[in-house]
Design a protein around this motif. Sequence first.
Motif, PDB file in Angstrom:
ATOM      1  N   UNK A  86       0.809  -1.221   0.000  1.00  0.00           N
ATOM      2  CA  UNK A  86       0.000   0.000   0.000  1.00  0.00           C
ATOM      3  C   UNK A  86       0.844   1.274   0.000  1.00  0.00           C
ATOM      4  N   UNK A  87       2.096   1.189   0.388  1.00  0.00           N
ATOM      5  CA  UNK A  87       2.950   2.380   0.372  1.00  0.00           C
ATOM      6  C   UNK A  87       3.819   2.433  -0.886  1.00  0.00           C
ATOM      7  N   UNK A  88       3.641   1.453  -1.786  1.00  0.00           N
ATOM      8  CA  UNK A  88       4.356   1.476  -3.064  1.00  0.00           C
ATOM      9  C   UNK A  88       3.600   2.366  -4.049  1.00  0.00           C
ATOM     10  N   UNK A  89       4.349   3.062  -4.898  1.00  0.00           N
ATOM     11  CA  UNK A  89       3.738   3.875  -5.939  1.00  0.00           C
ATOM     12  C   UNK A  89       3.872   3.129  -7.257  1.00  0.00           C
ATOM     13  N   UNK A 113      16.828  -2.936  -5.996  1.00  0.00           N
ATOM     14  CA  UNK A 113      17.313  -4.292  -5.768  1.00  0.00           C
ATOM     15  C   UNK A 113      17.952  -4.797  -7.044  1.00  0.00           C
ATOM     16  N   UNK A 114      19.051  -5.488  -6.905  1.00  0.00           N
ATOM     17  CA  UNK A 114      19.808  -5.972  -8.061  1.00  0.00           C
ATOM     18  C   UNK A 114      20.063  -7.464  -7.897  1.00  0.00           C
ATOM     19  N   UNK A 115      19.752  -8.254  -8.916  1.00  0.00           N
ATOM     20  CA  UNK A 115      19.994  -9.692  -8.861  1.00  0.00           C
ATOM     21  C   UNK A 115      21.475 -10.001  -8.809  1.00  0.00           C
ATOM     22  N   UNK A 116      21.809 -11.220  -8.383  1.00  0.00           N
ATOM     23  CA  UNK A 116      23.207 -11.599  -8.221  1.00  0.00           C
ATOM     24  C   UNK A 116      23.998 -11.496  -9.518  1.00  0.00           C
ATOM     25  N   UNK A 117      23.371 -11.792 -10.665  1.00  0.00           N
ATOM     26  CA  UNK A 117      24.074 -11.757 -11.950  1.00  0.00           C
ATOM     27  C   UNK A 117      23.613 -10.589 -12.829  1.00  0.00           C
ATOM     28  N   UNK A 118      22.891  -9.652 -12.203  1.00  0.00           N
ATOM     29  CA  UNK A 118      22.306  -8.546 -12.970  1.00  0.00           C
ATOM     30  C   UNK A 118      23.097  -7.276 -12.689  1.00  0.00           C
ATOM     31  N   UNK A 119      23.973  -6.916 -13.610  1.00  0.00           N
ATOM     32  CA  UNK A 119      24.793  -5.718 -13.408  1.00  0.00           C
ATOM     33  C   UNK A 119      24.374  -4.570 -14.299  1.00  0.00           C
ATOM     34  N   UNK A 120      23.508  -4.820 -15.273  1.00  0.00           N
ATOM     35  CA  UNK A 120      23.154  -3.772 -16.220  1.00  0.00           C
ATOM     36  C   UNK A 120      21.870  -3.050 -15.889  1.00  0.00           C
ATOM     37  N   UNK A 121      21.033  -3.635 -15.044  1.00  0.00           N
ATOM     38  CA  UNK A 121      19.768  -2.999 -14.692  1.00  0.00           C
ATOM     39  C   UNK A 121      19.337  -3.461 -13.312  1.00  0.00           C
ATOM     40  N   UNK A 122      18.360  -2.789 -12.761  1.00  0.00           N
ATOM     41  CA  UNK A 122      17.856  -3.182 -11.456  1.00  0.00           C
ATOM     42  C   UNK A 122      16.430  -2.700 -11.301  1.00  0.00           C
ATOM     43  N   UNK A 123      15.771  -3.230 -10.273  1.00  0.00           N
ATOM     44  CA  UNK A 123      14.395  -2.883  -9.994  1.00  0.00           C
ATOM     45  C   UNK A 123      14.333  -1.660  -9.075  1.00  0.00           C
ATOM     46  N   UNK A 124      13.443  -0.751  -9.420  1.00  0.00           N
ATOM     47  CA  UNK A 124      13.256   0.474  -8.637  1.00  0.00           C
ATOM     48  C   UNK A 124      11.800   0.525  -8.178  1.00  0.00           C
ATOM     49  N   UNK A 125      11.577   0.683  -6.873  1.00  0.00           N
ATOM     50  CA  UNK A 125      10.233   0.783  -6.320  1.00  0.00           C
ATOM     51  C   UNK A 125      10.115   2.101  -5.566  1.00  0.00           C
ATOM     52  N   UNK A 126       9.189   2.954  -5.989  1.00  0.00           N
ATOM     53  CA  UNK A 126       8.950   4.239  -5.328  1.00  0.00           C
ATOM     54  C   UNK A 126       8.068   4.032  -4.101  1.00  0.00           C
TER      55      UNK A 126
END
Length: 504
Positions: A278-281, A309-322
């Motif tokens: 509920x506090x996520x945009x 948050x960035x996955x263990x093998x994910x160096x080029x992108x990541x998840x962004x949560x407002x």
Amino acid sequence: MFWIGSTVVACVMSTLGPVQKPLIGAHYFGGWYTCQGATNCDSHFKGYTPLGVAVDDWRPYYPNRIPLLGNLSVSEDTIVNEIKTADKALDFFDVLYYDGGSGPSNGKLECDNSDANLAHCLDTALAWMLNSTKAWVGVQRLHFFISYSNDIDRGEQEGMFVGDTGETKWLSFVDTWVRAMKHPRYLRINNKPLFKILIPDIFVTWQCANNATLANMRIAQLKEAAIAQGLPSPQVGGGWQNPSIPNIPQQTPRPHPEGYMEYPGTTVLCPGGVNDTTCDIGSPKTVSSLAMCQSLCNTTENCQAFIITRGANDTGSFQCILKTIAGPGSPNSTITTYVRVPGTVSYDWSGTYNAAPPVCPGQPNWQCEKYRNSWYPNATKNGAKVFPYTEMAQYQANARGNHSNDSVPYLASLIAGFDPRPWQEHAPSFTDPTQQEWNTYLLQVKSVLTNPQNRFGFPDESAPNGVYPAVNIYAWNEFGEGGILAPSQGDGFMKINTVASVFA
């Protein structure tokens, strides 16, 4: 009459200016009076016994809290005794100023006070500090400054500082505050008077009708009025400007571009816990740079923070949560939280008051299960549950680390105690500290104050890191809530003497 003299002020400045020994202060609450001779009055001695029975005077049921220097802050003798005693260990009282509105008047009391803005019984202690010819005799160390305690003004009309009428009211307060700043014992750092608005959120959202531009204008009027009276521009603090993310031990938050503070290894959970969004945009967004996520938050209404948050093998992108909230925080090794630094109102420094009880991220409404309903008078056969002082003190020590690198200096806080059973504040109670516990946490706060890498204290452009180190103790005389540094029947002079010893 005011004691104003340039010679005395210069002496005060030479004492405070070049010396970087930490300043030690305490919040001062002037609410201790009976209702004899006052109208529209409700005494703060009215409250509850440990078993929840309503009484007109709670003091006989909590004898350890009875002060040794005088019961009534409307008494000149009490103020004289308190100042004389505090002078041995403290550098300042942070005195709460209240807008009386229709509150009880001290008009029939003996304090010689011609200022209508000091007519509230809650302000009589401040009136004595300003007007008494006895209070400051022989004082060498102690000063005071004013915090505008605007929390009670939620009962006033919304927008009380809006328009011509609001401006007149504000400027009337400003006149009182500026005249106080001219007192020779008013605290200045590098010759600049200090002033604080206790609850910045109420100041903007309620008193200025959610108009940050107006709030900035009112603060500017205060500074302009001081300059017009021959004073340097005051350093105005926001008293409860603290992101509520408890510091993760061994992790240090650090400033980040675009007006954010970075909290490694920390996530922000919504009030319902790990499955609550509920506090996520919106939904999580995949981005290729931190700047993209910052830009999203900057341009999204109600965004106060974001997590990545960035996955263990994910160096080029990541998840962004407002996020619509900025805390509290919870440990998570794969997530970093970025808290947006409040920039709508320009304060010169920040601080807090009695944010004492620990919070528990991941539990409903962040309330720790062990504390939930612990204040009930029937929680035990002796009344409410009372928890160890160390639980509260260690939480405060960890949370203090949030502000070690704030964009403006943060006045560090130390809780002398919190047990609001006499007022039934629906919050957990904690034991008073033993002398060993009190000494331990005084030493802990001393260590962070004397660390030049931290920014705990008041603004001081003459200092190498721009900060004059200082701590504010909650509180000198919050007898109803249990924040008690003043000598009392329970602790005697232990707390004040230990402060003097640790910071000698």
